[in-house]
Design an enzyme around this catalytic site. Sequence first.
Site, PDB file in Angstrom:
ATOM      1  N   HIS A  82       0.719  -1.123   0.025  1.00  0.00           N
ATOM      2  CA  HIS A  82      -0.119  -0.067   0.147  1.00  0.00           C
ATOM      3  C   HIS A  82       0.815   1.317   0.046  1.00  0.00           C
ATOM      4  O   HIS A  82       0.401   2.370   0.629  1.00  0.00           O
ATOM      5  CB  HIS A  82      -1.011  -0.023   1.091  1.00  0.00           C
ATOM      6  CG  HIS A  82      -2.048  -0.977   1.199  1.00  0.00           C
ATOM      7  ND1 HIS A  82      -3.169  -0.868   0.707  1.00  0.00           N
ATOM      8  CD2 HIS A  82      -1.838  -2.320   1.649  1.00  0.00           C
ATOM      9  CE1 HIS A  82      -3.861  -2.107   0.945  1.00  0.00           C
ATOM     10  NE2 HIS A  82      -2.820  -3.056   1.544  1.00  0.00           N
ATOM     11  N   ASN A 155     -10.202  -2.879   2.439  1.00  0.00           N
ATOM     12  CA  ASN A 155     -10.023  -2.866   1.079  1.00  0.00           C
ATOM     13  C   ASN A 155     -11.185  -2.732   0.368  1.00  0.00           C
ATOM     14  O   ASN A 155     -12.337  -2.567   0.903  1.00  0.00           O
ATOM     15  CB  ASN A 155      -9.488  -4.021   0.678  1.00  0.00           C
ATOM     16  CG  ASN A 155      -7.875  -4.252   0.995  1.00  0.00           C
ATOM     17  OD1 ASN A 155      -7.094  -3.539   1.229  1.00  0.00           O
ATOM     18  ND2 ASN A 155      -7.368  -5.762   1.161  1.00  0.00           N
ATOM     19  N   HIS A 346      -4.019   0.901  12.034  1.00  0.00           N
ATOM     20  CA  HIS A 346      -3.684  -0.335  12.751  1.00  0.00           C
ATOM     21  C   HIS A 346      -4.966  -1.132  12.909  1.00  0.00           C
ATOM     22  O   HIS A 346      -5.963  -0.493  13.551  1.00  0.00           O
ATOM     23  CB  HIS A 346      -2.856  -0.112  13.964  1.00  0.00           C
ATOM     24  CG  HIS A 346      -2.764  -1.288  14.739  1.00  0.00           C
ATOM     25  ND1 HIS A 346      -2.706  -2.645  14.052  1.00  0.00           N
ATOM     26  CD2 HIS A 346      -2.130  -1.670  15.732  1.00  0.00           C
ATOM     27  CE1 HIS A 346      -2.319  -3.329  15.001  1.00  0.00           C
ATOM     28  NE2 HIS A 346      -1.931  -2.909  16.122  1.00  0.00           N
ATOM     29  N   TYR A 369       1.003  -4.310  12.201  1.00  0.00           N
ATOM     30  CA  TYR A 369       0.841  -2.852  11.897  1.00  0.00           C
ATOM     31  C   TYR A 369       1.506  -1.813  12.664  1.00  0.00           C
ATOM     32  O   TYR A 369       2.077  -0.989  12.129  1.00  0.00           O
ATOM     33  CB  TYR A 369      -0.710  -2.311  11.764  1.00  0.00           C
ATOM     34  CG  TYR A 369      -1.405  -2.965  10.561  1.00  0.00           C
ATOM     35  CD1 TYR A 369      -1.628  -4.292  10.493  1.00  0.00           C
ATOM     36  CD2 TYR A 369      -1.600  -2.096   9.382  1.00  0.00           C
ATOM     37  CE1 TYR A 369      -2.370  -4.925   9.353  1.00  0.00           C
ATOM     38  CE2 TYR A 369      -2.328  -2.596   8.559  1.00  0.00           C
ATOM     39  CZ  TYR A 369      -2.576  -3.919   8.408  1.00  0.00           C
ATOM     40  OH  TYR A 369      -3.257  -4.660   7.189  1.00  0.00           O
TER      41      TYR A 369
HETATM   42 FE1  HDD Z   1      -2.380  -4.939   5.435  1.00  0.00          FE
HETATM   43  C1  HDD Z   1      -1.157  -1.998   5.122  1.00  0.00           C
HETATM   44  C2  HDD Z   1      -5.522  -3.394   4.380  1.00  0.00           C
HETATM   45  C3  HDD Z   1      -3.898  -7.869   5.548  1.00  0.00           C
HETATM   46  C4  HDD Z   1       0.105  -6.145   6.946  1.00  0.00           C
HETATM   47  N1  HDD Z   1      -3.148  -3.016   4.702  1.00  0.00           N
HETATM   48  C5  HDD Z   1      -2.454  -1.768   4.717  1.00  0.00           C
HETATM   49  C6  HDD Z   1      -3.147  -0.947   4.398  1.00  0.00           C
HETATM   50  C7  HDD Z   1      -4.485  -1.310   4.088  1.00  0.00           C
HETATM   51  C8  HDD Z   1      -4.303  -2.718   4.462  1.00  0.00           C
HETATM   52  C9  HDD Z   1      -5.504  -0.654   3.635  1.00  0.00           C
HETATM   53  C10 HDD Z   1      -2.741   0.478   4.002  1.00  0.00           C
HETATM   54  C11 HDD Z   1      -2.907   1.399   5.301  1.00  0.00           C
HETATM   55  C12 HDD Z   1      -2.487   2.961   5.024  1.00  0.00           C
HETATM   56  O1  HDD Z   1      -3.280   3.425   4.096  1.00  0.00           O
HETATM   57  O2  HDD Z   1      -1.743   3.268   5.543  1.00  0.00           O
HETATM   58  N2  HDD Z   1      -4.214  -5.663   5.005  1.00  0.00           N
HETATM   59  C13 HDD Z   1      -5.430  -4.814   4.583  1.00  0.00           C
HETATM   60  C14 HDD Z   1      -6.623  -5.864   4.403  1.00  0.00           C
HETATM   61  C15 HDD Z   1      -6.159  -7.142   4.709  1.00  0.00           C
HETATM   62  C16 HDD Z   1      -4.692  -7.033   5.119  1.00  0.00           C
HETATM   63  C17 HDD Z   1      -7.961  -5.406   4.026  1.00  0.00           C
HETATM   64  C18 HDD Z   1      -6.659  -8.316   5.001  1.00  0.00           C
HETATM   65  C19 HDD Z   1      -8.020  -8.411   5.358  1.00  0.00           C
HETATM   66  N3  HDD Z   1      -1.887  -6.803   5.978  1.00  0.00           N
HETATM   67  C20 HDD Z   1      -2.641  -7.843   5.989  1.00  0.00           C
HETATM   68  C21 HDD Z   1      -1.897  -8.930   6.745  1.00  0.00           C
HETATM   69  C22 HDD Z   1      -0.760  -8.428   7.138  1.00  0.00           C
HETATM   70  C23 HDD Z   1      -0.723  -6.984   6.570  1.00  0.00           C
HETATM   71  C24 HDD Z   1      -2.216 -10.417   6.668  1.00  0.00           C
HETATM   72  C25 HDD Z   1       0.475  -8.935   7.778  1.00  0.00           C
HETATM   73  C26 HDD Z   1       0.386 -10.061   8.704  1.00  0.00           C
HETATM   74  N4  HDD Z   1      -0.782  -4.099   5.853  1.00  0.00           N
HETATM   75  C27 HDD Z   1       0.244  -4.723   6.516  1.00  0.00           C
HETATM   76  C28 HDD Z   1       1.576  -3.766   7.159  1.00  0.00           C
HETATM   77  C29 HDD Z   1       0.959  -2.460   6.371  1.00  0.00           C
HETATM   78  C30 HDD Z   1      -0.220  -2.686   5.965  1.00  0.00           C
HETATM   79  C31 HDD Z   1       2.945  -4.485   6.290  1.00  0.00           C
HETATM   80  C32 HDD Z   1       1.853  -1.813   5.407  1.00  0.00           C
HETATM   81  C33 HDD Z   1       2.046  -0.350   5.736  1.00  0.00           C
HETATM   82  C34 HDD Z   1       1.302  -0.397   7.187  1.00  0.00           C
HETATM   83  O3  HDD Z   1       0.794  -1.558   7.303  1.00  0.00           O
HETATM   84  O4  HDD Z   1       1.239   0.625   7.661  1.00  0.00           O
HETATM   85  O5  HDD Z   1       1.531  -3.821   8.161  1.00  0.00           O
END
Ligand code: HDD
Length: 724
Positions: A82, A155, A346, A369
């Site tokens: 993202h 999402n 988060h 997160y």
């Molecule tokens: Fe995630 C970012 C949505 C599964 C780990 N995720 C992130 C963002 C969105 C989502 C919208 C961007 C937030 C922003 O604008 O800053 N993610 C989802 C959805 C998931 C999902 C809807 C499943 C239902 N994500 C998911 C899993 C993991 C992560 C299973 C790790 C185990 N996601 C992250 C992250 C991010 C992230 C690495 C990257 C940047 C951030 O968090 O702040 O932690």
Amino acid sequence: MAKKTLTPEQAALPENQKIAKLKPHTADATAQPMTTDHGVKINDDQNSLKAGDRGSTLLEDFILREKITHFDHERIPERVVHARGSGAHGVFKLYKAIPELSKAQFLNDTEIETPVFVRFSTVAGSRGSTDLARDVRGFAVKFYTQEGNFDLVGNNMPVFFIQDAMKFPDLVHAVKPEPDNEMPQAASAHDTFWDFISLMPESAHMIMWLMSDRAIPRSYRMMEGFGVHSFRLINAKGESHFVKFHWKPLLGVHSVAWDEAQNISGKDPDFHRRDLWEAIQSGNFPEWEFGIQVVPEADEHKFDFDLLDPTKIIPEELVPVQRIGKLTLNRNPDNFFAETEQVAFHVGHIVPGIDFTNDPLMQGRLFSYTDTQLIRLGGPNFHEIPINRPVVPVHNNQRDGFMRQTINIGKASYNPNSTGGNDPKQVKETEGGFVSYNERIDARKVRARSKSFFDHYSQAKLFFNSQSQPEKNHIVDAFSFELGKVKTVAIRERMLNVLSQIDLDLRNKVAAKLGIALSKKPEEVINQGIPADAAQKDYQSLKVESSLDKSEALSMATTIKDNIKTRKIAFLVADGVNEASLNMMKKALVAAGAVVEMIGNRQGNVISDKKTAIALDESLLTSCSVFYDAVFVPGGKKSIDALGMEPDAIHFLDEAYKHCKAIALDADASTLLGLTYFGKVSDKKPVNDEGILTGKDKDLADEFIKAIAGHRVWEREQQRKVPA
Ligand code: HDD
């Protein structure tokens, strides 16, 4: 004097509590002296300090050093997923209090407006990548409630690729550019992604969404949002209900054509970002209704899928979506980095009245997160960055760390304490203290997956069956494109076997486009390709039939199509344009809420038949049809003749036709049709094509508005294709 100019609509808005709290952190340099970071006024910002005019630069130059040092450190790591996103401020207003379900104050008080910050994003691409990639869109909402921040990190698709967070790094490694050559950027059409997907049958449902038009939205303002997991709502009695969260856009759910998306990516990779910014700037505030699907605890096992499985939806036919509030985005950020880049969402940010479930994907997210912000934002104090602060006071015994802003006074930074009166004090549940849902857990520790998660295909089928014919055709095309970019034939074949579990016609059509002959029956390949070590863990797909054949809510064909609000319409004009024809159409479209732009064969003005100078917004050089929803050519012989001589004008019409857009021509301009490819190859309107209109006056405007509201004439794709 503030530098930022607000539109009248924005100026009229009451300042929400979060915006007011951000204000002291803003800096406005209007009429201010330039200083160093330490407040010393700068006399010369053009030249470094030298030993003589041509002499070497002196190390002593603290102004130069400070400026360059700061610049050298301007970047922070982009989000690991993202990375590419765009944000906006807004408010959430509740329609209907739900005390029987949740004690959260923002879900109980219809009088208050809860400030929000929303960030939309693509998933796979880097920060500078295109908005129009075929990808999932992030839809993350931070509610600044009176009980602390609640982040709904969702999402634009209601399911996910994988069922367990253990697989998330694998998924992301597979979809990101390949590690040896870092290609392709912001695209899933490559070997590693499809290799992984073809070996992960649980991704089948999500892949159908990803290959559908949902993955190429027309606008962030025209897509749905989903919390994906089942969450819990907790009422004042401590009772729990399962809940799925939804965002329903009031402009309907619309997409662009894939060829259009690819074109936009080259011509304006900021297309969605710009669209959001301009809509808010012009007072066309994007709106979504907040929906909940509620399932009582007692009904947890009533469905033929597991509520804890994030690859499953609860079909709206089984549990209707209740719309209980509205989100309105009404203010652009002042500073992209400070707000949109530094905002930290988060899933674990919840408030009393909301709680987690044991969805294993969600459980892993609860760790990820905060962890990612520690490296991205440089330490444990990222909650102090203005955009991340709650609107309510923060007091605890967390201390110190990089970039600590708060000056905590007093000696006590521990609890219990007697040196500080035992403050800050714990809060009773009845007074708003958070208490986790008292869920009964009695289990053995296992590294395993529940059998109830092994139906991998029934909802993938349900999704495909629910699509209209044009949507199904787009899915066939999307698979054919994506797998066509996969170099390893074995991966293509394995993926076709996955498709055979979903729909044989779909598989056969894609196989034909890929030139692969497949004859195996679905039952011969159901678990084909799953690695033996995974199979040892009983990783076999189960054959389950969905209780529903179709779900209307899954198709975009049934979305809102009754208005043209904020749709962008191009007028092709040249000198001699018939002013009456132009004004009539412009007035009608603007009255219906559309945005009209004049595109000329040059920039500046064109002179109308009445000798009026008409300002041009763009020229055929700076603009193109993919930026618009529809195109109109007003009358005026001289103008029409000039456009007829202009290949780019004809291309504009051909391309708009190709992308199934509404095209209207004043009766006098209909001669231009003969110059277009689609006009030449058919002497009559293709069947079902209500999107090519010629005529005059109000009748033409009315028909045009109806055609634009229909979004696209997708059926046109079955007619002769235009090589635009
Ligand atoms: Fe995630 C970012 C949505 C599964 C780990 N995720 C992130 C963002 C969105 C989502 C919208 C961007 C937030 C922003 O604008 O800053 N993610 C989802 C959805 C998931 C999902 C809807 C499943 C239902 N994500 C998911 C899993 C993991 C992560 C299973 C790790 C185990 N996601 C992250 C992250 C991010 C992230 C690495 C990257 C940047 C951030 O968090 O702040 O932690």
